[in-house]
Design a protein around this motif. Structure first.
Motif, PDB file in Angstrom:
ATOM      1  N   LEU A 186       0.829  -1.209   0.000  1.00  0.00           N
ATOM      2  CA  LEU A 186       0.000   0.000   0.000  1.00  0.00           C
ATOM      3  C   LEU A 186       0.866   1.262   0.000  1.00  0.00           C
ATOM      4  O   LEU A 186       0.518   2.248  -0.630  1.00  0.00           O
ATOM      5  CB  LEU A 186      -0.972   0.012   1.184  1.00  0.00           C
ATOM      6  N   TRP A 187       2.011   1.197   0.682  1.00  0.00           N
ATOM      7  CA  TRP A 187       2.924   2.351   0.666  1.00  0.00           C
ATOM      8  C   TRP A 187       3.396   2.634  -0.761  1.00  0.00           C
ATOM      9  O   TRP A 187       3.391   3.774  -1.229  1.00  0.00           O
ATOM     10  CB  TRP A 187       4.121   2.098   1.594  1.00  0.00           C
ATOM     11  N   ILE A 188       3.753   1.564  -1.471  1.00  0.00           N
ATOM     12  CA  ILE A 188       4.223   1.711  -2.857  1.00  0.00           C
ATOM     13  C   ILE A 188       3.086   2.228  -3.750  1.00  0.00           C
ATOM     14  O   ILE A 188       3.286   3.078  -4.606  1.00  0.00           O
ATOM     15  CB  ILE A 188       4.805   0.377  -3.384  1.00  0.00           C
ATOM     16  N   LYS A 189       1.878   1.729  -3.474  1.00  0.00           N
ATOM     17  CA  LYS A 189       0.711   2.165  -4.256  1.00  0.00           C
ATOM     18  C   LYS A 189       0.476   3.672  -4.064  1.00  0.00           C
ATOM     19  O   LYS A 189       0.279   4.399  -5.039  1.00  0.00           O
ATOM     20  CB  LYS A 189      -0.530   1.380  -3.807  1.00  0.00           C
ATOM     21  N   TYR A 190       0.512   4.134  -2.818  1.00  0.00           N
ATOM     22  CA  TYR A 190       0.267   5.565  -2.549  1.00  0.00           C
ATOM     23  C   TYR A 190       1.393   6.431  -3.112  1.00  0.00           C
ATOM     24  O   TYR A 190       1.169   7.550  -3.565  1.00  0.00           O
ATOM     25  CB  TYR A 190       0.067   5.811  -1.048  1.00  0.00           C
ATOM     26  N   LYS A 191       2.598   5.884  -3.076  1.00  0.00           N
ATOM     27  CA  LYS A 191       3.741   6.604  -3.656  1.00  0.00           C
ATOM     28  C   LYS A 191       3.531   6.763  -5.170  1.00  0.00           C
ATOM     29  O   LYS A 191       3.701   7.849  -5.716  1.00  0.00           O
ATOM     30  CB  LYS A 191       5.035   5.803  -3.385  1.00  0.00           C
ATOM     31  N   THR A 192       3.118   5.670  -5.819  1.00  0.00           N
ATOM     32  CA  THR A 192       2.899   5.704  -7.271  1.00  0.00           C
ATOM     33  C   THR A 192       1.769   6.669  -7.635  1.00  0.00           C
ATOM     34  O   THR A 192       1.872   7.411  -8.618  1.00  0.00           O
ATOM     35  CB  THR A 192       2.570   4.278  -7.784  1.00  0.00           C
ATOM     36  N   GLU A 193       0.713   6.661  -6.812  1.00  0.00           N
ATOM     37  CA  GLU A 193      -0.415   7.578  -7.081  1.00  0.00           C
ATOM     38  C   GLU A 193       0.039   9.040  -7.000  1.00  0.00           C
ATOM     39  O   GLU A 193      -0.365   9.865  -7.798  1.00  0.00           O
ATOM     40  CB  GLU A 193      -1.549   7.323  -6.077  1.00  0.00           C
ATOM     41  N   LEU A 201      -1.004  16.109  -4.054  1.00  0.00           N
ATOM     42  CA  LEU A 201      -2.039  15.425  -3.271  1.00  0.00           C
ATOM     43  C   LEU A 201      -2.919  16.454  -2.567  1.00  0.00           C
ATOM     44  O   LEU A 201      -2.422  17.467  -2.083  1.00  0.00           O
ATOM     45  CB  LEU A 201      -1.400  14.515  -2.209  1.00  0.00           C
ATOM     46  N   THR A 202      -4.213  16.157  -2.492  1.00  0.00           N
ATOM     47  CA  THR A 202      -5.126  17.052  -1.769  1.00  0.00           C
ATOM     48  C   THR A 202      -5.057  16.723  -0.275  1.00  0.00           C
ATOM     49  O   THR A 202      -4.585  15.640   0.105  1.00  0.00           O
ATOM     50  CB  THR A 202      -6.576  16.865  -2.250  1.00  0.00           C
ATOM     51  N   ASN A 203      -5.577  17.639   0.547  1.00  0.00           N
ATOM     52  CA  ASN A 203      -5.606  17.382   2.001  1.00  0.00           C
ATOM     53  C   ASN A 203      -6.356  16.091   2.327  1.00  0.00           C
ATOM     54  O   ASN A 203      -5.939  15.319   3.183  1.00  0.00           O
ATOM     55  CB  ASN A 203      -6.304  18.540   2.719  1.00  0.00           C
ATOM     56  N   GLY A 204      -7.482  15.900   1.618  1.00  0.00           N
ATOM     57  CA  GLY A 204      -8.322  14.716   1.880  1.00  0.00           C
ATOM     58  C   GLY A 204      -7.567  13.416   1.626  1.00  0.00           C
ATOM     59  O   GLY A 204      -7.604  12.491   2.443  1.00  0.00           O
ATOM     60  N   ILE A 205      -6.857  13.347   0.513  1.00  0.00           N
ATOM     61  CA  ILE A 205      -6.121  12.121   0.166  1.00  0.00           C
ATOM     62  C   ILE A 205      -4.961  11.909   1.155  1.00  0.00           C
ATOM     63  O   ILE A 205      -4.707  10.780   1.579  1.00  0.00           O
ATOM     64  CB  ILE A 205      -5.579  12.183  -1.286  1.00  0.00           C
ATOM     65  N   ILE A 206      -4.288  12.993   1.517  1.00  0.00           N
ATOM     66  CA  ILE A 206      -3.173  12.857   2.477  1.00  0.00           C
ATOM     67  C   ILE A 206      -3.703  12.293   3.793  1.00  0.00           C
ATOM     68  O   ILE A 206      -3.134  11.364   4.372  1.00  0.00           O
ATOM     69  CB  ILE A 206      -2.473  14.220   2.713  1.00  0.00           C
ATOM     70  N   GLU A 207      -4.836  12.826   4.258  1.00  0.00           N
ATOM     71  CA  GLU A 207      -5.399  12.368   5.525  1.00  0.00           C
ATOM     72  C   GLU A 207      -5.858  10.907   5.423  1.00  0.00           C
ATOM     73  O   GLU A 207      -5.661  10.125   6.356  1.00  0.00           O
ATOM     74  CB  GLU A 207      -6.563  13.288   5.936  1.00  0.00           C
ATOM     75  N   LEU A 208      -6.421  10.549   4.286  1.00  0.00           N
ATOM     76  CA  LEU A 208      -6.861   9.161   4.072  1.00  0.00           C
ATOM     77  C   LEU A 208      -5.657   8.206   4.102  1.00  0.00           C
ATOM     78  O   LEU A 208      -5.700   7.158   4.763  1.00  0.00           O
ATOM     79  CB  LEU A 208      -7.589   9.066   2.725  1.00  0.00           C
ATOM     80  N   ASN A 209      -4.594   8.586   3.412  1.00  0.00           N
ATOM     81  CA  ASN A 209      -3.372   7.765   3.415  1.00  0.00           C
ATOM     82  C   ASN A 209      -2.807   7.654   4.831  1.00  0.00           C
ATOM     83  O   ASN A 209      -2.384   6.578   5.261  1.00  0.00           O
ATOM     84  CB  ASN A 209      -2.304   8.391   2.512  1.00  0.00           C
ATOM     85  N   ARG A 210      -2.792   8.775   5.535  1.00  0.00           N
ATOM     86  CA  ARG A 210      -2.235   8.800   6.896  1.00  0.00           C
ATOM     87  C   ARG A 210      -3.016   7.846   7.815  1.00  0.00           C
ATOM     88  O   ARG A 210      -2.433   7.047   8.534  1.00  0.00           O
ATOM     89  CB  ARG A 210      -2.275  10.228   7.456  1.00  0.00           C
ATOM     90  N   GLN A 211      -4.343   7.917   7.718  1.00  0.00           N
ATOM     91  CA  GLN A 211      -5.182   7.062   8.575  1.00  0.00           C
ATOM     92  C   GLN A 211      -5.014   5.576   8.234  1.00  0.00           C
ATOM     93  O   GLN A 211      -4.977   4.729   9.127  1.00  0.00           O
ATOM     94  CB  GLN A 211      -6.650   7.464   8.448  1.00  0.00           C
ATOM     95  N   SER A 212      -4.919   5.266   6.943  1.00  0.00           N
ATOM     96  CA  SER A 212      -4.748   3.854   6.537  1.00  0.00           C
ATOM     97  C   SER A 212      -3.424   3.305   7.057  1.00  0.00           C
ATOM     98  O   SER A 212      -3.348   2.194   7.586  1.00  0.00           O
ATOM     99  CB  SER A 212      -4.785   3.730   5.013  1.00  0.00           C
ATOM    100  N   MET A 213      -2.368   4.107   6.897  1.00  0.00           N
ATOM    101  CA  MET A 213      -1.047   3.676   7.361  1.00  0.00           C
ATOM    102  C   MET A 213      -1.008   3.544   8.892  1.00  0.00           C
ATOM    103  O   MET A 213      -0.405   2.599   9.423  1.00  0.00           O
ATOM    104  CB  MET A 213       0.026   4.669   6.907  1.00  0.00           C
TER     105      MET A 213
END
Lengths: 157, 109
Positions: free
Chosen positions: A115-122, A129-141
């Protein structure tokens, strides 16, 4: 002429034979522990904590940057951090791969790394990245590192 | 902007879980409630991003796949917890047996 004489030395006196069996049992059981998991490793728990903190800091710092300034949030401005964290995850994967009876923890690390590699690729594809996506990634991690931490800490007897 | 009542959605999700496990619901109800409670904030954010258009349908579906992977990771951790409990219980039983035999030997000697 050389005479040889064989002398039989009894290991146990007849009356003490059951005691011998008991002692053997003790010896066997003193070695016998049920192992379903690898031994707890404090250095691995420490590495999980440090990597989790690093990931959290990475996303919190990204959130602090002005979303309107595309350059500041661009992939190229933070590719070093992405690679450093991926390297930590690779290291955790390798260290856990060589531990016996560790397939569950290894699977958690593998999911986190993928998932880390996936978010990096995205991020690389979108360039920002928007605030929403950053927060979503942060919460998932955060959830994944919490899970990884539980899986290691529970091995502590 | 459209909003979503997450409490209502969570109730519906629990109902869906209940119907899929039927007879075993009582045994897993608490775990499933915790499972959803832990995700509530992330699901809220996910819904908000999709409704606002910040996430495309394709990316939204991709994120749902991520949620499945996160759930899989949690199941793996639960398995580790079960193994640790079984391991501790078995070793505690062996320790008791070992002590009992040791005590019996002392009385013989």
């Amino acid at each position: 002429m050389v005479y040889t004489k064989t002398v039989k030395v009894p290991l146990f006196k007849p009356g003490l034979l059951p005691l011998g069996y008991l002692l053997s049992c003790i010896l066997i059981f003193s070695q016998c522990r049920v192992h379903l998991l690898p031994e707890f490793d404090s250095s691995i728990l420490e590495q999980i904590d440090q990597t989790a903190k690093r990931v959290d800091k990475f996303y919190l710092e990204l959130l602090e940057l002005d979303p309107a300034n595309i350059h500041k949030r661009s992939y190229s401005s933070c590719s070093d951090s992405y690679i450093a964290i991926q390297s930590e995850l690779n290291s955790l994967y390798i260290k856990n791969k060589i531990r016996p009876l560790n397939k569950n923890t290894l699977s958690i690390i593998e999911i986190t790394r993928n998932l880390w590699i996936k978010y990096k690729t995205e991020h690389k594809q979108a360039q920002t990245l928007t605030n929403g996506i950053i927060e979503l990634n942060r919460q998932s991690m955060e959830e994944l590192f919490y899970t990884m931490r539980i899986a290691e800490k529970v091995k502590k007897q | 902007m459209e909003t979503i009542n997450m409490n209502e959605v969570i109730t519906d999700m629990l109902a869906a879980m209940k119907s899929s496990v039927s007879h075993h619901w009582k045994e897993i109800k608490e775990s499933m409630q915790q499972f959803l409670a832990a995700r509530k904030a992330r699901f809220e954010l996910l819904a908000e991003l999709r409704i606002s258009g910040e996430l495309s349908q394709e990316h939204f579906e991709s994120r749902l796949q991520d949620e499945k992977l996160i759930a899989e990771a949690e199941m793996q951790a639960l398995e580790v917890i079960s193994k640790a409990m079984a391991q501790n219980a078995a070793n505690a039983a062996i320790d008791i047996f070992q002590k009992a035999v040791g005590a019996a030997i002392k009385t013989v000697l």
